[in-house]
Design a protein around this motif. Structure first.
Motif, PDB file in Angstrom:
ATOM      1  N   UNK A 153       1.051  -1.180  -0.177  1.00 31.42           N
ATOM      2  CA  UNK A 153       0.013   0.011   0.030  1.00 31.42           C
ATOM      3  C   UNK A 153       0.956   1.356  -0.194  1.00 31.42           C
ATOM      4  N   UNK A 154       2.072   1.372   0.503  1.00 32.50           N
ATOM      5  CA  UNK A 154       2.840   2.432   0.773  1.00 32.50           C
ATOM      6  C   UNK A 154       3.450   2.458  -0.584  1.00 32.50           C
ATOM      7  N   UNK A 155       3.925   1.628  -1.151  1.00 30.73           N
ATOM      8  CA  UNK A 155       4.454   1.665  -2.566  1.00 30.73           C
ATOM      9  C   UNK A 155       3.391   2.317  -3.527  1.00 30.73           C
ATOM     10  N   UNK A 156       2.106   1.615  -3.395  1.00 29.63           N
ATOM     11  CA  UNK A 156       0.921   2.342  -4.379  1.00 29.63           C
ATOM     12  C   UNK A 156       0.718   3.564  -4.230  1.00 29.63           C
ATOM     13  N   UNK A 157       0.808   4.233  -2.846  1.00 29.26           N
ATOM     14  CA  UNK A 157       0.704   5.563  -2.725  1.00 29.26           C
ATOM     15  C   UNK A 157       1.602   6.322  -2.962  1.00 29.26           C
ATOM     16  N   UNK A 158       2.828   5.882  -2.963  1.00 32.19           N
ATOM     17  CA  UNK A 158       3.943   6.762  -3.323  1.00 32.19           C
ATOM     18  C   UNK A 158       4.073   7.060  -4.863  1.00 32.19           C
TER      19      UNK A 158
ATOM     20  N   UNK B 272       1.370   6.731  -6.995  1.00 30.68           N
ATOM     21  CA  UNK B 272       0.141   8.002  -6.973  1.00 30.68           C
ATOM     22  C   UNK B 272       0.503   9.333  -6.805  1.00 30.68           C
ATOM     23  N   UNK B 273       1.284   9.452  -5.587  1.00 28.38           N
ATOM     24  CA  UNK B 273       1.825  10.673  -5.301  1.00 28.38           C
ATOM     25  C   UNK B 273       2.914  11.391  -6.297  1.00 28.38           C
ATOM     26  N   UNK B 274       3.624  10.410  -6.825  1.00 27.65           N
ATOM     27  CA  UNK B 274       4.606  10.854  -7.661  1.00 27.65           C
ATOM     28  C   UNK B 274       4.081  11.126  -9.139  1.00 27.65           C
ATOM     29  N   UNK B 275       3.090  10.225  -9.505  1.00 26.37           N
ATOM     30  CA  UNK B 275       2.307  10.641 -10.806  1.00 26.37           C
ATOM     31  C   UNK B 275       1.777  11.919 -10.660  1.00 26.37           C
ATOM     32  N   UNK B 276       1.061  12.138  -9.516  1.00 23.00           N
ATOM     33  CA  UNK B 276       0.434  13.618  -9.375  1.00 23.00           C
ATOM     34  C   UNK B 276       1.283  14.629  -9.352  1.00 23.00           C
ATOM     35  N   UNK B 277       2.525  14.372  -8.873  1.00 20.30           N
ATOM     36  CA  UNK B 277       3.511  15.617  -8.722  1.00 20.30           C
ATOM     37  C   UNK B 277       4.106  15.924 -10.088  1.00 20.30           C
TER      38      UNK B 277
END
Length: 99
Positions: free
Chosen positions: A7-12, A14-19
């Motif tokens: 889950x942490x990798x998935x969230x990271x 998503x954050x990277x793509x959003x950034x």
């Protein structure tokens, strides 16, 4: 069930793509604004106009001077209010710059 690492990798991710998307969007907005920036005169006024536009596009609950100033990192609404209240610029020429 997913592990917390997964889950942490998935969230990271998503954050990277959003950034990346956010940076690209802002860069494209700056490019678009460059077509009409000279219509605002001095560089300082051009920056204020871009900040005003960014403030209007941000998810600010109320689009008043104080909230637009806070959304764009200004300490007071004075500089944000300058564009619609006191600045000399031709809104028709800005509009026509996108034709």
């Amino acid at each position: 069930m997913h592990s917390s690492k997964t889950l942490e990798r998935a969230m990271n991710d998503v954050i990277e793509q959003y950034s990346r998307y956010s940076e690209q969007w802002f860069s494209e907005l700056e490019d678009l604004f460059a077509y009409v920036a000279y219509r605002f005169g001095r560089r300082e006024m051009q920056e204020r106009a871009l900040d005003y536009l960014i403030g209007l596009l941000r998810p600010v609950e109320r689009k008043n001077g104080w909230q637009l100033a806070e959304a764009t990192g200004h300490l007071s609404p004075y500089s944000v209010q300058h564009l619609p209240d006191r600045a000399h610029w031709d809104c028709d020429a800005v509009r026509d710059g996108f034709d």
